[in-house]
Scaffold this active site. Structure first.
Site, PDB file in Angstrom:
ATOM      1  N   GLU A 108      51.983  62.562  -6.148  1.00  0.00           N
ATOM      2  CA  GLU A 108      52.303  62.336  -7.357  1.00  0.00           C
ATOM      3  C   GLU A 108      51.513  60.750  -7.825  1.00  0.00           C
ATOM      4  O   GLU A 108      50.947  60.773  -8.909  1.00  0.00           O
ATOM      5  CB  GLU A 108      53.464  62.726  -8.111  1.00  0.00           C
ATOM      6  CG  GLU A 108      54.427  64.050  -7.496  1.00  0.00           C
ATOM      7  CD  GLU A 108      55.342  64.417  -8.385  1.00  0.00           C
ATOM      8  OE1 GLU A 108      55.714  64.635  -9.810  1.00  0.00           O
ATOM      9  OE2 GLU A 108      56.138  63.386  -7.757  1.00  0.00           O
ATOM     10  N   TYR A 157      51.978  53.644 -35.918  1.00  0.00           N
ATOM     11  CA  TYR A 157      52.251  53.701 -34.974  1.00  0.00           C
ATOM     12  C   TYR A 157      50.465  54.382 -33.863  1.00  0.00           C
ATOM     13  O   TYR A 157      50.796  54.766 -32.993  1.00  0.00           O
ATOM     14  CB  TYR A 157      52.030  55.645 -35.195  1.00  0.00           C
ATOM     15  CG  TYR A 157      50.993  56.077 -36.414  1.00  0.00           C
ATOM     16  CD1 TYR A 157      49.868  56.694 -35.998  1.00  0.00           C
ATOM     17  CD2 TYR A 157      51.079  56.036 -38.074  1.00  0.00           C
ATOM     18  CE1 TYR A 157      49.157  57.640 -37.176  1.00  0.00           C
ATOM     19  CE2 TYR A 157      50.971  56.414 -38.535  1.00  0.00           C
ATOM     20  CZ  TYR A 157      49.016  56.872 -38.652  1.00  0.00           C
ATOM     21  OH  TYR A 157      48.061  57.578 -39.109  1.00  0.00           O
ATOM     22  N   GLU A 206      62.927  59.007 -15.885  1.00  0.00           N
ATOM     23  CA  GLU A 206      63.989  58.051 -15.953  1.00  0.00           C
ATOM     24  C   GLU A 206      64.139  56.646 -16.016  1.00  0.00           C
ATOM     25  O   GLU A 206      63.877  55.898 -16.931  1.00  0.00           O
ATOM     26  CB  GLU A 206      65.685  58.212 -15.409  1.00  0.00           C
ATOM     27  CG  GLU A 206      66.049  60.397 -15.640  1.00  0.00           C
ATOM     28  CD  GLU A 206      65.377  60.983 -14.212  1.00  0.00           C
ATOM     29  OE1 GLU A 206      66.339  62.048 -13.567  1.00  0.00           O
ATOM     30  OE2 GLU A 206      64.589  60.913 -13.406  1.00  0.00           O
ATOM     31  N   GLU A 247      92.184  22.438 -32.051  1.00  0.00           N
ATOM     32  CA  GLU A 247      93.184  21.869 -30.887  1.00  0.00           C
ATOM     33  C   GLU A 247      93.780  23.222 -29.912  1.00  0.00           C
ATOM     34  O   GLU A 247      92.765  23.995 -30.477  1.00  0.00           O
ATOM     35  CB  GLU A 247      94.208  22.177 -31.868  1.00  0.00           C
ATOM     36  CG  GLU A 247      94.780  20.968 -32.234  1.00  0.00           C
ATOM     37  CD  GLU A 247      96.303  20.525 -33.204  1.00  0.00           C
ATOM     38  OE1 GLU A 247      97.026  21.582 -33.618  1.00  0.00           O
ATOM     39  OE2 GLU A 247      96.688  19.294 -33.781  1.00  0.00           O
ATOM     40  N   PHE A 267      88.953  21.884 -28.346  1.00  0.00           N
ATOM     41  CA  PHE A 267      87.892  22.484 -28.055  1.00  0.00           C
ATOM     42  C   PHE A 267      87.133  22.168 -29.188  1.00  0.00           C
ATOM     43  O   PHE A 267      87.288  21.595 -30.061  1.00  0.00           O
ATOM     44  CB  PHE A 267      88.108  23.915 -28.234  1.00  0.00           C
ATOM     45  CG  PHE A 267      88.564  24.519 -26.842  1.00  0.00           C
ATOM     46  CD1 PHE A 267      88.466  25.364 -25.793  1.00  0.00           C
ATOM     47  CD2 PHE A 267      90.290  24.525 -26.931  1.00  0.00           C
ATOM     48  CE1 PHE A 267      88.451  25.862 -24.498  1.00  0.00           C
ATOM     49  CE2 PHE A 267      90.455  25.064 -25.420  1.00  0.00           C
ATOM     50  CZ  PHE A 267      90.002  25.335 -24.684  1.00  0.00           C
ATOM     51  N   ARG A 325      82.182  27.197 -15.583  1.00  0.00           N
ATOM     52  CA  ARG A 325      83.331  28.434 -15.801  1.00  0.00           C
ATOM     53  C   ARG A 325      84.512  29.111 -14.277  1.00  0.00           C
ATOM     54  O   ARG A 325      83.351  29.484 -13.469  1.00  0.00           O
ATOM     55  CB  ARG A 325      83.592  29.338 -16.309  1.00  0.00           C
ATOM     56  CG  ARG A 325      84.023  29.913 -17.586  1.00  0.00           C
ATOM     57  CD  ARG A 325      85.009  29.742 -18.040  1.00  0.00           C
ATOM     58  NE  ARG A 325      86.213  30.415 -17.994  1.00  0.00           N
ATOM     59  CZ  ARG A 325      86.746  31.191 -19.301  1.00  0.00           C
ATOM     60  NH1 ARG A 325      85.637  31.283 -20.279  1.00  0.00           N
ATOM     61  NH2 ARG A 325      87.673  31.794 -19.921  1.00  0.00           N
ATOM     62  N   ARG A 375      88.372  25.184 -20.399  1.00  0.00           N
ATOM     63  CA  ARG A 375      86.976  25.553 -19.148  1.00  0.00           C
ATOM     64  C   ARG A 375      85.673  25.169 -19.680  1.00  0.00           C
ATOM     65  O   ARG A 375      86.293  24.420 -21.213  1.00  0.00           O
ATOM     66  CB  ARG A 375      86.753  26.578 -19.747  1.00  0.00           C
ATOM     67  CG  ARG A 375      86.602  27.222 -20.984  1.00  0.00           C
ATOM     68  CD  ARG A 375      87.816  26.982 -22.159  1.00  0.00           C
ATOM     69  NE  ARG A 375      88.731  27.790 -21.857  1.00  0.00           N
ATOM     70  CZ  ARG A 375      89.695  28.684 -21.930  1.00  0.00           C
ATOM     71  NH1 ARG A 375      88.698  29.827 -22.678  1.00  0.00           N
ATOM     72  NH2 ARG A 375      90.569  29.523 -21.440  1.00  0.00           N
ATOM     73  N   ASP A 400      83.030  28.866 -22.782  1.00  0.00           N
ATOM     74  CA  ASP A 400      83.650  30.114 -23.388  1.00  0.00           C
ATOM     75  C   ASP A 400      82.788  30.956 -23.796  1.00  0.00           C
ATOM     76  O   ASP A 400      82.921  30.319 -25.008  1.00  0.00           O
ATOM     77  CB  ASP A 400      85.168  29.861 -23.628  1.00  0.00           C
ATOM     78  CG  ASP A 400      86.236  30.988 -23.375  1.00  0.00           C
ATOM     79  OD1 ASP A 400      85.878  31.797 -23.057  1.00  0.00           O
ATOM     80  OD2 ASP A 400      86.631  30.873 -24.575  1.00  0.00           O
ATOM     81  N   ASP A 421      83.085  34.038 -25.684  1.00  0.00           N
ATOM     82  CA  ASP A 421      83.536  35.491 -25.764  1.00  0.00           C
ATOM     83  C   ASP A 421      83.235  36.363 -26.704  1.00  0.00           C
ATOM     84  O   ASP A 421      83.193  36.428 -27.913  1.00  0.00           O
ATOM     85  CB  ASP A 421      85.370  35.388 -25.801  1.00  0.00           C
ATOM     86  CG  ASP A 421      86.382  35.397 -25.641  1.00  0.00           C
ATOM     87  OD1 ASP A 421      85.841  35.230 -24.176  1.00  0.00           O
ATOM     88  OD2 ASP A 421      87.151  34.101 -25.973  1.00  0.00           O
ATOM     89  N   PRO A 426      87.131  45.216 -30.953  1.00  0.00           N
ATOM     90  CA  PRO A 426      87.028  44.084 -31.252  1.00  0.00           C
ATOM     91  C   PRO A 426      88.211  42.787 -30.283  1.00  0.00           C
ATOM     92  O   PRO A 426      89.421  43.399 -29.567  1.00  0.00           O
ATOM     93  CB  PRO A 426      88.071  44.039 -32.361  1.00  0.00           C
ATOM     94  CG  PRO A 426      87.225  45.255 -32.993  1.00  0.00           C
ATOM     95  CD  PRO A 426      87.764  45.669 -31.678  1.00  0.00           C
ATOM     96  N   PHE A 439      90.537  28.985 -34.851  1.00  0.00           N
ATOM     97  CA  PHE A 439      89.524  29.012 -34.226  1.00  0.00           C
ATOM     98  C   PHE A 439      88.457  30.033 -34.252  1.00  0.00           C
ATOM     99  O   PHE A 439      86.264  29.645 -34.112  1.00  0.00           O
ATOM    100  CB  PHE A 439      89.493  28.108 -33.051  1.00  0.00           C
ATOM    101  CG  PHE A 439      89.665  28.982 -32.108  1.00  0.00           C
ATOM    102  CD1 PHE A 439      89.784  29.298 -30.756  1.00  0.00           C
ATOM    103  CD2 PHE A 439      91.360  29.082 -31.819  1.00  0.00           C
ATOM    104  CE1 PHE A 439      89.819  30.244 -29.734  1.00  0.00           C
ATOM    105  CE2 PHE A 439      91.469  29.757 -30.695  1.00  0.00           C
ATOM    106  CZ  PHE A 439      91.089  30.315 -30.042  1.00  0.00           C
TER     107      PHE A 439
END
Length: 279
Positions: free
Chosen positions: A26, A58, A78, A167, A177, A206, A215, A218, A220, A237, A246
């Site tokens: 193939e 297109y 896939e 703070e 921070f 970290r 740290r 960071d 998040d 969340p 903060f």
């Protein structure tokens, strides 16, 4: 990310002769494939102005698909679909989402089969990532984190809040921070995005030794679209965001009316509630 509000351009039965398959012949001899693609975007401005530059051509997408299919070789369709969808989203920034089907009419299984196909759907998502640092050269580390996100394939930094001094939270016996918020467009799924954020943190030195401890960097994940995710390794969340000024203050700078999918309060409403408590 859903279909609501997006227009569609459809490419149907684009024929491509390419070399994809598990069997060596193939890859050597090749075979015919058909590709179907639905492109999700807004065509309104193009329709009002009759301007090709305001939409997605297109013909260019069809040529891109043809060149990609003929220029690469994959064992699995896939893999061909996954990698090509990724490449198309990066090549055509006006596209919000793509539904892509690769059809293999001559699947070599020695049975009376018309065709085999793989269909996937991939697109951009909106994510908000909090960034902070209280060790070392804090401002420099935050800038390095933002630049690392800009270089991350599958992510686009759309905006960055002001960086504010705050703070420490939780464990207070540590340096202050610097904190901010980043608005991202990403086609990475949540766990893949989390892995990338943690890799950027680790590159900045970290170490996860103490909860709420100091740290170098960071990152998040606060929101991912309006998804609710409750897994051992990821909660979205962010479960404590509504209590963290903060987080909410820089987030309100970027998205004051973004609504928490569980609490059903806007970012501004959550920030106002904290400000009232502190008076």
């Amino acid at each position: 990310m859903d279909d609501r509000g997006w227009d569609k351009i459809q490419i149907k039965n684009l024929e491509v002769f390419a070399r994809h398959g598990v069997l060596p012949e193939e890859n050597r001899l090749g075979q015919k494939f058909q590709v179907n693609a639905t492109l999700y975007l807004s065509t309104r401005e193009a329709g009002l102005k009759d301007d090709l530059k305001k939409t997605i051509h297109y013909g260019e997408v069809s040529r891109f698909i043809t060149n990609y299919m003929t220029g690469h070789t994959f064992r699995l369709i896939e893999a061909a679909a996954e990698q090509m969808a990724r490449a198309i989203l990066l090549e055509f920034p006006a596209m919000e989402k793509i539904r892509l089907e690769i059809v293999k009419p001559w699947a070599p299984i020695a049975l009376p089969l018309e065709a085999v196909s793989v269909e996937i759907e991939r697109g951009w998502h909106r994510a908000y990532v909090a960034i902070g640092s209280n060790l070392g050269e804090r401002q420099q580390l935050i800038e390095q984190g933002i630049e690392a996100l800009k270089r991350l394939e599958g992510c686009r930094v759309e905006s960055v809040s002001q960086i504010i001094a705050t703070e420490p939270y939780g464990v207070t016996d540590q340096p202050d921070f610097l904190n901010g918020m980043i608005a991202l467009r990403t086609f990475l799924p949540p766990l893949e995005l989390l892995d990338s954020l943690q890799e950027i943190e680790q590159a900045a030195g970290r170490q996860r030794l103490v909860r709420w401890g100091p740290r170098t960097l960071d990152l998040d994940l606060i929101f991912y679209d309006h998804a609710v995710i409750d897994m051992e390794q990821l909660q979205v969340p962010h479960p404590d965001m509504q209590n963290r000024e903060f987080v909410l203050k820089p987030l309100a700078e970027l998205a004051p009316y973004y609504r928490h999918p569980i609490l059903q309060k806007t970012v501004k409403e959550m920030l106002d509630a904290i400000s009232t408590k502190c008076r």
